[in-house]
Design a protein around this motif. Structure first.
Motif, mmCIF file in Angstrom:
data_model
loop_
_atom_site.group_PDB
_atom_site.id
_atom_site.type_symbol
_atom_site.label_atom_id
_atom_site.label_comp_id
_atom_site.label_asym_id
_atom_site.label_seq_id
_atom_site.Cartn_x
_atom_site.Cartn_y
_atom_site.Cartn_z
ATOM 1 N N THR A 1 1.163 -2.916 -14.881
ATOM 2 C CA THR A 1 0.839 -1.648 -14.373
ATOM 3 C C THR A 1 -0.712 -1.791 -13.847
ATOM 4 O OG1 THR A 1 2.004 -1.155 -16.328
ATOM 5 C CG2 THR A 1 0.959 0.816 -15.005
ATOM 6 N N ALA A 2 -1.463 -2.472 -14.877
ATOM 7 C CA ALA A 2 -3.087 -2.602 -14.751
ATOM 8 C C ALA A 2 -3.187 -3.656 -13.364
ATOM 9 C CB ALA A 2 -3.578 -3.338 -15.699
ATOM 10 N N VAL A 3 -2.399 -4.559 -13.256
ATOM 11 C CA VAL A 3 -2.468 -5.588 -12.162
ATOM 12 C C VAL A 3 -2.053 -4.603 -10.846
ATOM 13 C CG1 VAL A 3 -1.493 -7.349 -10.690
ATOM 14 C CG2 VAL A 3 -1.964 -7.460 -12.963
ATOM 15 N N PHE A 4 -1.098 -3.594 -10.772
ATOM 16 C CA PHE A 4 -0.647 -2.848 -9.749
ATOM 17 C C PHE A 4 -1.806 -2.049 -9.146
ATOM 18 C CE2 PHE A 4 0.718 1.162 -7.928
ATOM 19 C CZ PHE A 4 1.705 0.892 -7.181
ATOM 20 N N GLU A 5 -2.693 -1.630 -10.290
ATOM 21 C CA GLU A 5 -4.024 -0.467 -10.051
ATOM 22 C C GLU A 5 -4.871 -1.417 -9.295
ATOM 23 O OE1 GLU A 5 -3.849 2.525 -9.804
ATOM 24 O OE2 GLU A 5 -1.891 2.810 -10.879
ATOM 25 N N GLU A 6 -5.212 -2.732 -9.862
ATOM 26 C CA GLU A 6 -6.122 -3.452 -9.406
ATOM 27 C C GLU A 6 -5.916 -3.982 -7.876
ATOM 28 O OE1 GLU A 6 -8.839 -4.329 -10.612
ATOM 29 O OE2 GLU A 6 -9.083 -4.153 -12.561
ATOM 30 N N GLU B 1 -6.650 -1.497 -5.079
ATOM 31 C CA GLU B 1 -8.005 -1.575 -4.808
ATOM 32 C C GLU B 1 -8.328 -2.659 -4.062
ATOM 33 O OE1 GLU B 1 -11.021 -1.818 -8.084
ATOM 34 O OE2 GLU B 1 -12.430 -2.544 -6.806
ATOM 35 N N VAL B 2 -7.796 -3.763 -4.329
ATOM 36 C CA VAL B 2 -7.966 -5.087 -3.375
ATOM 37 C C VAL B 2 -7.619 -4.621 -1.750
ATOM 38 C CG1 VAL B 2 -7.167 -7.495 -2.840
ATOM 39 C CG2 VAL B 2 -7.882 -6.837 -5.122
ATOM 40 N N LEU B 3 -6.482 -3.850 -1.787
ATOM 41 C CA LEU B 3 -5.948 -3.453 -0.541
ATOM 42 C C LEU B 3 -7.018 -2.646 0.153
ATOM 43 C CD1 LEU B 3 -2.190 -3.014 -1.123
ATOM 44 C CD2 LEU B 3 -3.301 -4.600 0.345
ATOM 45 N N ARG B 4 -7.494 -1.570 -0.624
ATOM 46 C CA ARG B 4 -8.680 -0.804 -0.211
ATOM 47 C C ARG B 4 -10.039 -1.395 0.403
ATOM 48 N NH1 ARG B 4 -6.782 2.688 -4.006
ATOM 49 N NH2 ARG B 4 -8.219 2.099 -5.551
ATOM 50 N N THR B 5 -10.394 -2.456 -0.533
ATOM 51 C CA THR B 5 -11.591 -3.103 -0.071
ATOM 52 C C THR B 5 -11.422 -4.377 0.809
ATOM 53 O OG1 THR B 5 -11.386 -4.429 -2.004
ATOM 54 C CG2 THR B 5 -12.660 -2.213 -2.450
ATOM 55 N N GLY B 6 -10.279 -4.902 0.792
ATOM 56 C CA GLY B 6 -10.003 -6.280 1.549
ATOM 57 C C GLY B 6 -10.531 -7.560 0.692
ATOM 58 N N ARG B 7 -11.260 -7.295 -0.570
ATOM 59 C CA ARG B 7 -11.877 -8.358 -1.237
ATOM 60 C C ARG B 7 -10.897 -8.648 -2.302
ATOM 61 N NH1 ARG B 7 -15.774 -11.630 -0.629
ATOM 62 N NH2 ARG B 7 -16.684 -11.545 -2.986
ATOM 63 N N PRO B 8 -10.658 -9.881 -2.573
ATOM 64 C CA PRO B 8 -9.927 -10.668 -3.466
ATOM 65 C C PRO B 8 -10.470 -10.524 -4.975
ATOM 66 C CG PRO B 8 -10.361 -12.328 -1.894
ATOM 67 C CD PRO B 8 -11.298 -11.246 -1.464
ATOM 68 N N LYS B 9 -9.674 -10.580 -5.770
ATOM 69 C CA LYS B 9 -10.187 -10.404 -7.376
ATOM 70 C C LYS B 9 -9.544 -11.282 -8.394
ATOM 71 C CE LYS B 9 -11.877 -6.229 -9.491
ATOM 72 N NZ LYS B 9 -11.557 -4.572 -9.712
ATOM 73 N N LEU B 10 -10.427 -11.892 -9.232
ATOM 74 C CA LEU B 10 -9.851 -12.611 -10.178
ATOM 75 C C LEU B 10 -10.022 -11.607 -11.825
ATOM 76 C CD1 LEU B 10 -8.724 -15.435 -11.254
ATOM 77 C CD2 LEU B 10 -11.121 -16.045 -11.769
ATOM 78 N N ASP C 1 -5.449 -15.496 -16.381
ATOM 79 C CA ASP C 1 -6.154 -15.312 -15.413
ATOM 80 C C ASP C 1 -5.176 -15.071 -13.945
ATOM 81 O OD1 ASP C 1 -8.195 -15.628 -16.882
ATOM 82 O OD2 ASP C 1 -9.157 -17.569 -15.880
ATOM 83 N N VAL C 2 -5.316 -13.851 -13.654
ATOM 84 C CA VAL C 2 -4.484 -13.583 -12.478
ATOM 85 C C VAL C 2 -5.181 -13.139 -11.111
ATOM 86 C CG1 VAL C 2 -3.007 -11.787 -11.512
ATOM 87 C CG2 VAL C 2 -2.873 -12.216 -13.972
ATOM 88 N N PHE C 3 -4.997 -13.937 -10.207
ATOM 89 C CA PHE C 3 -6.004 -14.005 -9.006
ATOM 90 C C PHE C 3 -5.150 -12.825 -7.949
ATOM 91 C CE2 PHE C 3 -7.357 -15.255 -4.551
ATOM 92 C CZ PHE C 3 -8.628 -14.948 -4.843
ATOM 93 N N VAL C 4 -5.790 -11.804 -7.293
ATOM 94 C CA VAL C 4 -5.297 -10.802 -6.642
ATOM 95 C C VAL C 4 -5.914 -10.803 -5.214
ATOM 96 C CG1 VAL C 4 -4.554 -8.494 -6.295
ATOM 97 C CG2 VAL C 4 -4.922 -9.540 -8.571
ATOM 98 N N GLU C 5 -5.091 -10.866 -4.132
ATOM 99 C CA GLU C 5 -5.594 -11.422 -2.648
ATOM 100 C C GLU C 5 -4.818 -10.462 -1.783
ATOM 101 O OE1 GLU C 5 -5.036 -15.251 -1.741
ATOM 102 O OE2 GLU C 5 -3.386 -15.444 -2.784
ATOM 103 N N PRO C 6 -5.509 -9.923 -0.849
ATOM 104 C CA PRO C 6 -4.917 -9.299 0.367
ATOM 105 C C PRO C 6 -4.133 -10.237 1.146
ATOM 106 C CG PRO C 6 -7.026 -9.232 0.939
ATOM 107 C CD PRO C 6 -6.891 -10.000 -0.465
ATOM 108 N N ASP D 1 0.766 -1.159 -0.057
ATOM 109 C CA ASP D 1 -0.333 -0.212 -0.044
ATOM 110 C C ASP D 1 0.705 0.995 0.028
ATOM 111 O OD1 ASP D 1 0.838 -0.329 2.634
ATOM 112 O OD2 ASP D 1 -1.025 0.095 3.514
ATOM 113 N N ALA D 2 2.223 1.106 0.101
ATOM 114 C CA ALA D 2 2.982 2.129 -0.022
ATOM 115 C C ALA D 2 3.411 2.390 -1.585
ATOM 116 C CB ALA D 2 4.476 1.974 0.889
ATOM 117 N N GLY D 3 2.990 1.678 -2.380
ATOM 118 C CA GLY D 3 3.288 1.729 -3.815
ATOM 119 C C GLY D 3 4.615 0.980 -4.276
ATOM 120 N N GLU D 4 5.051 0.123 -3.549
ATOM 121 C CA GLU D 4 6.214 -0.712 -3.848
ATOM 122 C C GLU D 4 5.630 -1.957 -4.625
ATOM 123 O OE1 GLU D 4 8.960 -0.238 -0.235
ATOM 124 O OE2 GLU D 4 6.764 -0.897 0.072
#
Lengths: 104, 265
Positions: free
Chosen positions: A57-62, A65-74, A96-101, A42-45
């Motif tokens: 870059t797109a995954v970084f932005e997503e 958002e996952v860090l803000r909401t706490g919800r994983p995303k596919l 397919d990329v799964f993003v999770e906190p 969440d510090a942008g690293e």
């Protein structure tokens, strides 16, 4: 994931929250195999990669958002989604990329 | 039932210990993000139902054996769920006999490639932590003593770099008694011919001799220690994936991994 663990642990030790993005499925040819991962704080690293540069870059932005909401995303990236996404894979495959906190 | 923080903490600990393990994660459907950590003798977490857990554990163990991560669809209590089964097999080991100059870049590059690295040499001036700060283990012993002490398995790769028959022949004879996936020995073509003759005289069978790669490495014209390390590791990676090490230009078929795509290691 093993290769990015030291960075993830360092960020967490510094009090930052971390999201982990992992390639969970590959269709056709893709730059990185299933299991390839990147982490974002969440510090942008960020560390590691899921596509060798095409969609990071797109995954970084997503991931932010996952860090803000706490919800994983596919997420899905590929040539068939060129109309929907402004990023895609040059090599013609799809991932397919799964993003999770990462649990605190 | 373990909470996510406990599962993550245990996962990082076990990965550092190089425990072979698998992680199952619900990546589509409910409960999204639920995790199951599959350890050799223990299971942590749940994907939401005992039946789904049982199916995922069995599949995760099979995928771990095959060293291949995969996403599978299951029928859960809340409908269909996609579960990512990510495997972390035991890392391969590179055992280097001869704490010589080439062994230094070889051990550094091999660590980057995810190998456990062991360097062995009876010459205590060479086999030092100062010369090999990154390796997992340094063994100051004769090759046969070192081998008697090591659990060499089919995911072990042995590079014999000593350049001296009094070290490399016991290393070769000992290595051939193990199930190592790869045994390579440094030396000129003449050295190799002489070595093969001496090993035959010492009773080594033609089948065993055929296991030895020598001169070691791929044909890339390597001459500096770093280039030799690349040449040797190129041959080891090719062996690991059942490939020849030839250039991809003009070749058909998959570029990466085995015949089928493999998991990142």
């Amino acid at each position: 994931m093993k290769d990015i663990l030291p960075d993830m642990e360092a960020w967490r030790a510094a009090g930052n929250r971390v999201a982990l993005a992992t390639v969970i499925k590959v269709e056709g040819s893709a730059p990185r195999p299933v299991g390839a991962s990147m982490a974002v704080s969440d510090a942008g690293e960020f560390t590691g990669s899921v596509s060798g540069g095409c969609v990071e870059t797109a995954v970084f932005e997503e991931a932010q958002e996952v860090l803000r909401t706490g919800r994983p995303k596919l997420l899905h990236y590929g040539i068939t989604d060129d109309m929907a996404w402004d990023v895609g894979l040059a090599c013609g495959g799809a991932i397919d990329v799964f993003v999770e906190p990462v649990a605190e | 039932m373990s909470d996510p923080a406990e599962i993550y903490a245990r996962l990082t600990t076990e990965l550092e210990r190089k425990t072979p393990l698998a992680v199952a994660t619900v990546v589509s459907g409910d409960p999204l993000g639920a995790k199951l950590l599959v350890l050799p003798d223990e299971i942590l977490g749940s994907l939401g139902s005992p039946a789904l857990d049982a199916a995922a554990i069995a599949d995760a163990r099979a995928q771990l054996e095959a060293e291949r991560s995969i996403t599978r669809t299951y029928s859960g209590p809340e409908g269909e769920v996609d579960v990512f089964l990510q495997v972390f097999p035991t890392p391969p080991t590179l055992l280097i006999f001869g704490a010589v100059h080439v062994a230094q870049p070889l051990s550094v590059f091999a660590k980057h490639l995810g190998f456990e690295v062991i360097v062995s040499d009876a010459r205590t001036k060479l086999a030092t932590e100062e010369r090999f700060p990154d390796v997992d283990r340094i063994i100051q012993a004769w090759p046969d003593e070192a081998l008697a002490d090591l659990p060499v398995a089919p995911n072990w790769y042995i590079a014999i770099l000593t350049h001296d028959p009094k070290f490399d022949e016991p290393a070769l004879i000992g290595a051939l008694e193990t199930p190592a996936r790869y045994i390579g020995a440094v030396g000129s073509r003449k050295t190799n011919i002489d070595r093969r003759r001496r090993l035959t005289e010492a009773g080594v069978s033609p089948e065993d001799l055929a296991r030895v790669r020598g001169p070691i490495g791929l044909d890339i014209g390597a001459s500096t220690p770093a280039e030799m390390a690349v040449s040797i590791l190129g041959e080891i990676i090719a062996e690991r994936h059942g490939r020849t090490g030839a250039a991809l230009t003009g070749k058909a078929g998959p570029i990466r991994g085995d015949a089928e795509p493999v998991a990142a290691r």
